[in-house]
Write an enzyme that holds these catalytic residues in place. Sequence first.
Site, PDB file in Angstrom:
ATOM      1  N   ALA A 112      53.807  57.173  18.754  1.00  0.00           N
ATOM      2  CA  ALA A 112      53.541  58.602  18.670  1.00  0.00           C
ATOM      3  C   ALA A 112      52.974  59.034  20.017  1.00  0.00           C
ATOM      4  CB  ALA A 112      52.549  58.889  17.551  1.00  0.00           C
ATOM      5  N   SER A 113      53.634  59.976  20.663  1.00  0.00           N
ATOM      6  CA  SER A 113      53.256  60.360  22.018  1.00  0.00           C
ATOM      7  C   SER A 113      51.893  61.032  22.067  1.00  0.00           C
ATOM      8  CB  SER A 113      54.310  61.309  22.602  1.00  0.00           C
ATOM      9  OG  SER A 113      55.565  60.681  22.674  1.00  0.00           O
ATOM     10  N   VAL A 114      51.311  61.056  23.246  1.00  0.00           N
ATOM     11  CA  VAL A 114      50.028  61.724  23.482  1.00  0.00           C
ATOM     12  C   VAL A 114      50.177  63.212  23.133  1.00  0.00           C
ATOM     13  CG1 VAL A 114      48.295  62.277  25.217  1.00  0.00           C
ATOM     14  CG2 VAL A 114      49.522  60.096  25.334  1.00  0.00           C
TER      15      VAL A 114
END
Length: 400
Positions: free
Chosen positions: A71-73
Amino acid sequence: MNQTPTATQLRNDLVDHLLMQTVIPNPDVEHALRTVPREMFLPGIDLKDAYTDQAVTIKENPNGPLALSCASVPSVVAMMLAQLDVQPGDNILEIGAGTGYNAALLAELTGDLGKVTSIDIDPDVTLHARTMLNRTGYERVQVMERDGLIGAPENAPYDRMLAAVGLWDVPTAWWDQLRDGGRLVLPLRWRGQTRSVALTRRGDSLVSDNMQLCGFVPIIGQDGERTAALNEADTIRVHYDEDQAVDVDALTASLSGTPSIEALSEQRIGGEESFDGVWLRATANDDRVCRLEATPNALEQDLIIRPAIPGRSPLLVDGGSLAYLIVRREGADAQRPFRLGAAAYGPQAADLAQDLITHIEAWGKARTATPCLTITPAKTAPATEGHVISKPEGQLTLAY
């Protein structure tokens, strides 16, 4: 007595933080971030961690240091959504399904009249995304197990395409799936650095209007970057593109057998001031730009002069010589106490160090400037003047 904050409170706190960092210039993106419950896409993660501005790994990679999926920043997610500029009713393709969270945000932005297709090559990832989207009420998102390099032509043409995985080249198959005037946002890698680039299709050209520094898990199936050890212990490495001529043996000999030199530029920076623009500036006119990686062991043993950022510093390579970016505290300037410079090894060390200093000085005259990137299909005439980097499927032209 302190009460444990709810998911809604933590979500709003995170969005408020991102607004203060000015990474959410679009009120529609703000609304989507306040609406979609990120914690629901990250089962088993502590609620507080779900709303920290950090990436969360959802599938480890047994064969390497980078995760297979994560899950990206959140700040990067917000930035890329702002770049994408989704409009109500848009038909959107997302490459890299991740947790499904990003697809839910896209569904909020395009609305009930729009369409979102999210694809991923990994069946575990697509299953997770599909399950989480169903649990959170986003059944209208279509999730497909598919090679991202092929896309999803059955739902094309798309108004917007968003890659949530790192690309080294623009796949040929994507051209037929993005309508003329549509936008493509992707983390694109060239000469060792990655930028999230926002591009608009104009006939047979993709033309950028925004690019931001980022880092992403690379897409499976592209292998245009090479890595080589510059010492026997494999603690100093060079990363370079397949079209670059790098003499690894000569560089190794120079690092271990020639004295180093240092040169400083006139450019000063503050402690929190970004200088990644030096790298970007250099790639716009110099084909010798690579990436240097020095591990903690190499630094502890004083095998190399400390690079500006040990894990990823811009590097110039020419034959058996190399020069890379360094930072030195010098002088009494409290606002900008550090000077940028170059460390170099090899028979052309002095000249190569000066070439890097020239790039630093050029950056210093316009620190926030970014080049226009134009991408055209491979083996076509460049659409505009500038520095050309040729890749198997796409041709990059950079011009300030």
